[in-house]
Design a protein around this motif. Structure first.
Motif, PDB file in Angstrom:
ATOM      1  N   HIS A  13      -0.430   1.530  11.038  1.00  0.00           N
ATOM      2  CA  HIS A  13      -0.708   2.946  11.316  1.00  0.00           C
ATOM      3  C   HIS A  13      -0.781   3.815  10.063  1.00  0.00           C
ATOM      4  O   HIS A  13      -1.531   4.773  10.020  1.00  0.00           O
ATOM      5  N   ASP A  14      -0.021   3.494   9.029  1.00  0.00           N
ATOM      6  CA  ASP A  14      -0.024   4.306   7.805  1.00  0.00           C
ATOM      7  C   ASP A  14      -0.613   3.572   6.601  1.00  0.00           C
ATOM      8  O   ASP A  14      -0.344   3.925   5.459  1.00  0.00           O
ATOM      9  N   VAL A  15      -1.449   2.574   6.850  1.00  0.00           N
ATOM     10  CA  VAL A  15      -1.963   1.747   5.763  1.00  0.00           C
ATOM     11  C   VAL A  15      -2.695   2.570   4.698  1.00  0.00           C
ATOM     12  O   VAL A  15      -2.643   2.245   3.507  1.00  0.00           O
ATOM     13  N   ALA A  16      -3.343   3.651   5.081  1.00  0.00           N
ATOM     14  CA  ALA A  16      -4.101   4.468   4.114  1.00  0.00           C
ATOM     15  C   ALA A  16      -3.381   5.771   3.742  1.00  0.00           C
ATOM     16  O   ALA A  16      -3.929   6.586   3.013  1.00  0.00           O
ATOM     17  N   LYS A  17      -2.162   5.946   4.185  1.00  0.00           N
ATOM     18  CA  LYS A  17      -1.426   7.213   4.010  1.00  0.00           C
ATOM     19  C   LYS A  17      -1.311   7.627   2.543  1.00  0.00           C
ATOM     20  O   LYS A  17      -1.352   8.807   2.223  1.00  0.00           O
ATOM     21  N   TYR A  18      -1.146   6.681   1.663  1.00  0.00           N
ATOM     22  CA  TYR A  18      -0.925   7.019   0.255  1.00  0.00           C
ATOM     23  C   TYR A  18      -2.149   6.795  -0.621  1.00  0.00           C
ATOM     24  O   TYR A  18      -2.050   6.782  -1.842  1.00  0.00           O
TER      25      TYR A  18
ATOM     26  N   GLU B  31       0.807  -1.231   0.000  1.00  0.00           N
ATOM     27  CA  GLU B  31       0.000   0.000   0.000  1.00  0.00           C
ATOM     28  C   GLU B  31       0.839   1.279   0.000  1.00  0.00           C
ATOM     29  O   GLU B  31       0.294   2.375  -0.003  1.00  0.00           O
ATOM     30  N   MET B  32       2.176   1.150   0.035  1.00  0.00           N
ATOM     31  CA  MET B  32       2.988   2.354   0.222  1.00  0.00           C
ATOM     32  C   MET B  32       4.315   2.259  -0.517  1.00  0.00           C
ATOM     33  O   MET B  32       4.771   1.158  -0.826  1.00  0.00           O
TER      34      MET B  32
ATOM     35  N   ILE C  90       9.909   1.589   5.063  1.00  0.00           N
ATOM     36  CA  ILE C  90      11.058   1.666   5.972  1.00  0.00           C
ATOM     37  C   ILE C  90      10.669   2.441   7.231  1.00  0.00           C
ATOM     38  O   ILE C  90      11.031   2.057   8.346  1.00  0.00           O
ATOM     39  N   HIS C  91       9.910   3.530   7.053  1.00  0.00           N
ATOM     40  CA  HIS C  91       9.389   4.271   8.210  1.00  0.00           C
ATOM     41  C   HIS C  91       8.521   3.359   9.073  1.00  0.00           C
ATOM     42  O   HIS C  91       8.656   3.327  10.298  1.00  0.00           O
ATOM     43  N   THR C  92       7.648   2.593   8.446  1.00  0.00           N
ATOM     44  CA  THR C  92       6.755   1.686   9.183  1.00  0.00           C
ATOM     45  C   THR C  92       7.563   0.670   9.991  1.00  0.00           C
ATOM     46  O   THR C  92       7.242   0.401  11.153  1.00  0.00           O
TER      47      THR C  92
ATOM     48  N   GLU D 110      -3.406  15.480   5.835  1.00  0.00           N
ATOM     49  CA  GLU D 110      -2.443  14.605   6.509  1.00  0.00           C
ATOM     50  C   GLU D 110      -3.074  13.895   7.711  1.00  0.00           C
ATOM     51  O   GLU D 110      -2.581  12.853   8.142  1.00  0.00           O
ATOM     52  N   LEU D 111      -4.131  14.458   8.257  1.00  0.00           N
ATOM     53  CA  LEU D 111      -4.815  13.839   9.399  1.00  0.00           C
ATOM     54  C   LEU D 111      -5.709  12.664   8.992  1.00  0.00           C
ATOM     55  O   LEU D 111      -5.970  11.783   9.793  1.00  0.00           O
ATOM     56  N   TRP D 112      -6.182  12.685   7.775  1.00  0.00           N
ATOM     57  CA  TRP D 112      -7.239  11.768   7.362  1.00  0.00           C
ATOM     58  C   TRP D 112      -6.835  10.305   7.413  1.00  0.00           C
ATOM     59  O   TRP D 112      -7.650   9.432   7.679  1.00  0.00           O
ATOM     60  N   HIS D 113      -5.568  10.012   7.113  1.00  0.00           N
ATOM     61  CA  HIS D 113      -5.166   8.606   6.978  1.00  0.00           C
ATOM     62  C   HIS D 113      -5.268   7.834   8.292  1.00  0.00           C
ATOM     63  O   HIS D 113      -5.402   6.610   8.261  1.00  0.00           O
TER      64      HIS D 113
END
Length: 193
Positions: free
Chosen positions: A50-55, A13-14, A20-22, A80-83
């Motif tokens: 935590h960032d699954v929907a970030k992109y 998903e990213m 790498i951040h994850t 940036e808050l939405w994810h």
């Protein structure tokens, strides 16, 4: 869903840099959980997702916010808050996460909230200070995290709020509420020392 399958799906998903951040957030969340007495397995699971929907495209996130009845005020603030709240919905619906503590840690990892749980704090702080992060003040946050979860998280919120103020951006009310709540908790703790 087992850990390896979850990690493979999230990684898809990213971009590699975010993966790498994850991985850094996962490692840091486990360390913080062990240091401060949180459930390390739950911390790792929340960190993976935590960032699954970030992109995701903002239109896709907006659709979930509207369809799932998430707070409409999110749409008035930085995308940036939405994810984070969208990620909690996705963790539940697509990854089978039923543990409300894990879902909340995902949901509030960017904004914080009043009465943050220990797991909320661990995941939020891990996101701030994972080894790949490099911003003014991150070393101080890491130093504080050696001794105080609350003080380190407060420094993180202060950094975010300062950044947003410098950019002339609006500050999400939950972040202000989370910061104020932490200040009260820190002061109460100091009175008992």
């Amino acid at each position: 869903m087992n850990r390896e399958t979850m990690m493979e799906r999230v990684r898809a998903e990213m971009p590699e840099k975010r993966w790498i951040h994850t991985l850094g957030v996962m490692e840091t969340a486990v360390q913080l959980a062990e240091r401060f007495g949180a459930d390390a397995e739950k911390a790792e699971r929340a960190a993976i997702l935590h960032d699954v929907a970030k992109y995701w495209p903002t239109s896709r996130m907006e659709l979930i916010i509207r369809e799932k009845g998430l707070p409409g005020e999110l749409l008035l603030y930085d995308k940036e808050l939405w994810h984070a709240p969208v990620g909690a919905v996705v963790a539940e619906s697509d990854y089978g996460v039923a543990d409300i503590e894990v879902l909340d840690a995902i949901r509030y990892h960017t904004s914080g909230r009043e009465q943050m749980t220990l797991l909320d704090k661990v995941v939020c702080l891990a996101d701030y200070m994972e080894p790949g992060r490099a911003f003014p003040g991150v070393e101080r946050i890491r130093e504080l995290a050696e001794v105080s979860l609350d003080e380190a998280l407060l420094a993180g919120f202060d950094s975010t709020i300062g950044f947003l103020l410098a950019k002339g951006k609006r500050i999400f009310p939950l972040t202000v509420a989370a910061r104020n709540d932490l200040i009260l908790k820190i002061r109460e703790a100091e009175q008992w020392q």
